[in-house]
Design a protein around this motif. Structure first.
Motif, PDB file in Angstrom:
ATOM      1  N   PHE A 361     -17.775  -2.239 -74.514  1.00 18.58           N
ATOM      2  CA  PHE A 361     -18.480  -3.515 -74.466  1.00 18.58           C
ATOM      3  C   PHE A 361     -18.717  -3.981 -73.030  1.00 18.58           C
ATOM      4  O   PHE A 361     -19.736  -4.605 -72.730  1.00 18.58           O
ATOM      5  N   GLU A 362     -17.774  -3.668 -72.139  1.00 17.69           N
ATOM      6  CA  GLU A 362     -17.961  -3.996 -70.726  1.00 17.69           C
ATOM      7  C   GLU A 362     -19.207  -3.317 -70.167  1.00 17.69           C
ATOM      8  O   GLU A 362     -19.917  -3.882 -69.328  1.00 17.69           O
ATOM      9  N   ASN A 363     -19.484  -2.123 -70.656  1.00 22.45           N
ATOM     10  CA  ASN A 363     -20.640  -1.361 -70.184  1.00 22.45           C
ATOM     11  C   ASN A 363     -21.867  -1.524 -71.072  1.00 22.45           C
ATOM     12  O   ASN A 363     -22.908  -0.917 -70.801  1.00 22.45           O
ATOM     13  N   ASN A 364     -21.743  -2.315 -72.136  1.00 22.73           N
ATOM     14  CA  ASN A 364     -22.878  -2.609 -73.019  1.00 22.73           C
ATOM     15  C   ASN A 364     -22.883  -4.112 -73.304  1.00 22.73           C
ATOM     16  O   ASN A 364     -22.580  -4.548 -74.424  1.00 22.73           O
ATOM     17  N   PRO A 365     -23.225  -4.916 -72.301  1.00 25.50           N
ATOM     18  CA  PRO A 365     -23.087  -6.371 -72.409  1.00 25.50           C
ATOM     19  C   PRO A 365     -23.991  -7.015 -73.451  1.00 25.50           C
ATOM     20  O   PRO A 365     -23.755  -8.161 -73.840  1.00 25.50           O
ATOM     21  N   ALA A 366     -25.005  -6.305 -73.928  1.00 20.44           N
ATOM     22  CA  ALA A 366     -25.927  -6.897 -74.900  1.00 20.44           C
ATOM     23  C   ALA A 366     -25.215  -7.296 -76.194  1.00 20.44           C
ATOM     24  O   ALA A 366     -25.712  -8.158 -76.938  1.00 20.44           O
ATOM     25  N   TYR A 367     -24.070  -6.701 -76.477  1.00 16.24           N
ATOM     26  CA  TYR A 367     -23.345  -7.028 -77.705  1.00 16.24           C
ATOM     27  C   TYR A 367     -22.590  -8.359 -77.602  1.00 16.24           C
ATOM     28  O   TYR A 367     -22.105  -8.869 -78.605  1.00 16.24           O
ATOM     29  N   GLY A 368     -22.452  -8.885 -76.396  1.00 16.27           N
ATOM     30  CA  GLY A 368     -21.887 -10.213 -76.239  1.00 16.27           C
ATOM     31  C   GLY A 368     -20.390 -10.275 -76.019  1.00 16.27           C
ATOM     32  O   GLY A 368     -19.824 -11.363 -75.892  1.00 16.27           O
ATOM     33  N   PHE A 369     -19.695  -9.135 -75.961  1.00 16.21           N
ATOM     34  CA  PHE A 369     -18.268  -9.104 -75.663  1.00 16.21           C
ATOM     35  C   PHE A 369     -18.066  -8.756 -74.191  1.00 16.21           C
ATOM     36  O   PHE A 369     -18.766  -7.891 -73.649  1.00 16.21           O
TER      37      PHE A 369
END
Length: 482
Positions: A361-369
Motif C-alpha cells: 500500500f505504501e507503494n500503491n497510494p491510490a488504494y488510500g492506505f
C-alpha cells in the motif's frame, strides 16, 4: 489468516526451535499426493482416497507415518473447540452443526490407528523400515462429513469450503513428525512441500475454485470430474459454489482469478490481487505457481491462505476486502513458498505478511492506505489491548514466541502476532534502512523457498547487517514496551 480486529475494531541463540526437513525442488526427491474425491451435496460429504508416495528426505529411519486429520476438529465430542465462543454465532449461521473425518482403510501398511491430543492424528505403521532417500506408498480411504459452518472446512450459505479436506502428512522435525492439534487461535498447520494431482467429482452445476491448475475436465450424467496439478505446495484447497462469477487477469504468465458471489467492486478486488502479486514478485522473489485464485466465500474471520488460493470473507466492505486480499496474497510468500512453524512462531508469517501488506500500500497510494496510518493503527490497537489486559489481569503476557494453545483469545493472538509483529518489522526497517530491509527479505525468500524456515534463518540475515538480535529478543520474549 487475516484478523479482523485491526481493520474493523478498536537472539538467535535464545530461540528454542525445531529443525524441519527441507522440501526439494527435484521431482525425484519430493513426496507426491494423488487424491481422488467425490462430493455428495445431499449428504454434505466428501469421500475418496489419498495415495501418498512418501520420500524420506530426513537422515533417519522411519517406521511410522503420521497424518493430521484436521476435519476431525468439527466432531460433536471434540475436546478442542474449532471456533471460540466469540465467533460462534458468526461461524454457525444455522445453529450448532458438526462434522468428522473417518478413515475406512489404509493399504500397504502393518496397521494403523487414530490418536493424538483430540483424535487428530492417523498413525500408519510401515511394513518395513524406510531409510533415508527411499520411498514408500500408502493409500488412505476416508470420508469427510462437513459441518454447516463459515470456516476453512464446511458448508456455508453459498459455498463449500474444502480447506484441509484430506489427511495431511505431518511435517518431520528433529523430534519426529509434528502433530498439530486444531487450536482455534491462529493457523494450526505445519506442512512440507509435495507435488499434487487432485481429481474432484462433483455436481455439474458447481464451479470449483482450486489451488491447482486445471489439467482436464469431463462431464456425464449431471456430474463432472475436474483434475488439477500443483507442484511444490504445502497443501491443497477447493472452494465450490453454484453462484460464482469469475473475472481474470494475466500477470506475467500467472492467471489470477477472482471468484465472487456479490461484489459491486469486483474489478477493484481483481486489480488488488493482480497488482499485489506483481509487487511481491518484484520485491521478494518470483511467484512459483501457474495460477492464483482469490475466492469470496462464507468465512467467520477476514480471510485464509492456501497455496495458490485465498479465501476472502463475503461479509467485508470494499476497503477491507482489498486489504484482506493483499494480506492473504502476501502469505503466498510467507507461508506457501517460505514456510514456518505456525504452531510456535505465528509472528514469523503473520507479522511478515502484515508488513508486506503495508509495503504494497505504501507503494500503491491510490488504494488510500499509508505506512503511517497502518503503523499508527497497529500501535494504538496494541497499546489499548495492553492497557486493558494489564488492568484486568494485573499483567499482560506479550511474548511473541509461544504456542497457539498459550493464547487466551483471538484478541490477544491478533495483537501479539499481527500488530506487534508489524511494529517489530517497522522498527527493524528503520534500524537497517529501506534498501537493506528489502534486500534481506529477498535473500530470506531465496534461501528458504520450499523449506520450513526457522526464526534463526530470518534473524541471522538481519543480524549480519546490524546489531538487531537484541531487538528481536526484546520483542519475542516480551521485554519491550511499545
Amino acid at each position: 489468516m487475516k484478523r479482523i480486529a485491526t481493520v474493523l475494531l478498536i537472539i538467535c541463540c535464545a530461540l528454542a526451535t525445531l529443525s524441519f526437513a527441507a522440501c526439494s525442488k527435484s521431482e525425484e526427491n519430493i513426496s507426491n499426493y494423488d487424491i481422488y474425491v467425490s462430493y455428495d451435496e445431499e449428504a454434505g460429504q466428501v469421500t475418496g482416497t489419498v495415495k501418498l508416495d512418501y520420500y524420506n528426505s530426513t537422515d533417519n529411519e522411519i517406521n511410522c507415518l503420521k497424518f493430521n486429520l484436521y476435519g476431525n476438529a468439527f466432531r460433536e465430542d471434540a475436546k478442542l473447540k474449532p471456533v471460540s465462543d466469540t465467533y460462534k454465532a458468526r461461524a454457525y449461521y444455522a445453529g450448532a452443526s458438526y462434522g468428522k473425518m473417518e478413515i475406512s482403510n489404509v493399504e500397504n501398511c502393518a496397521g494403523w490407528d487414530i490418536g493424538g491430543e483430540d483424535e487428530n492424528i492417523l498413525s500408519v505403521n510401515l511394513l518395513a523400515p524406510l531409510y533415508p532417500e527411499d520411498n514408500v506408498q500408502v493409500t488412505i480411504s476416508y470420508s469427510l462429513t462437513l459441518a454447516k459452518v463459515n470456516h476453512r472446512t464446511g458448508i456455508t450459505a453459498h459455498t463449500v469450503n474444502l480447506g484441509n479436506f484430506y489427511p495431511v502428512l505431518c511435517a518431520y522435525s528433529t523430534e519426529g513428525f509434528k502433530e498439530c492439534p486444531y487450536y482455534y487461535c491462529g493457523d494450526p498447520f505445519v506442512s512440507e512441500c509435495a507435488n499434487y494431482s487432485v481429481t474432484i467429482d462433483l455436481p455439474a452445476e458447481y464451479v470449483a475454485a482450486s489451488s491447482g491448475k486445471l489439467a482436464s475436465e469431463s462431464e456425464t450424467d449431471g456430474r463432472k470430474k475436474c483434475a488439477y496439478t500443483l507442484d511444490n505446495a504445502r497443501d491443497f484447497a477447493f472452494v465450490l459454489s453454484k453462484d460464482f462469477k469469475v473475472v481474470s487477469q494475466d500477470v506475467n504468465g500467472v492467471q489470477v482469478n477472482y471468484y465472487y458471489l456479490n461484489d459491486a467492486n469486483a474489478q477493484t478486488a481483481l486489480n488488488a490481487a493482480a497488482e499485489s502479486l506483481k509487487y511481491f514478485s518484484d520485491t521478494f522473489g518470483s511467484y512459483v505457481y501457474p495460477t492464483l485464485s482469490v475466492v469470496q466465500t462464507g468465512f467467520c474471520y477476514g480471510g485464509m491462505e492456501y497455496p495458490a488460493l485465498t479465501m476472502i470473507a463475503d461479509g467485508l466492505d470494499s476497503d477491507n476486502t482489498v486489504y484482506t486480499i493483499v494480506h492473504e496474497n502476501a502469505h503466498q510468500w510467507w507461508y506457501a513458498m517460505v514456510g514456518s512453524d505456525q504452531m510456535t512462531n505465528a509472528w514469523q508469517d503473520e507479522g511478515l505478511a502484515e508488513y508486506s501488506t503495508l509495503m504494497f500500500f505504501e507503494n500503491n497510494p491510490a488504494y488510500g492506505f499509508t505506512r503511517k496510518g497502518i503503523v499508527n493503527s497497529a500501535t494504538s490497537y496494541y497499546r489499548a489491548f495492553f492497557n486493558v489486559f494489564s488492568q484486568l489481569n494485573g499483567a499482560t503476557d506479550t511474548r511473541m514466541q509461544r504456542g497457539l494453545n498459550e493464547y487466551t483469545s483471538e484478541l490477544e493472538y491478533n495483537n501479539i502476532t499481527y500488530n506487534k509483529g508489524l511494529v517489530l518489522f517497522d522498527m527493524l526497517r528503520n534500524a537497517v534502512g529501506d534498501d537493506t530491509f528489502t534486500s534481506t527479505l529477498k535473500k530470506y525468500y531465496n534461501d528458504n523457498v520450499y523449506k520450513i524456515a526457522s526464526p534463526e534463518n530470518l534473524i541471522a540475515l538481519f543480524a549480519g547487517n546490524k546489531d538487531v538480535e537484541g531487538m528481536f529478543d526484546a520483542f519475542l520474549q516480551g521485554k519491550i514496551i511499545i
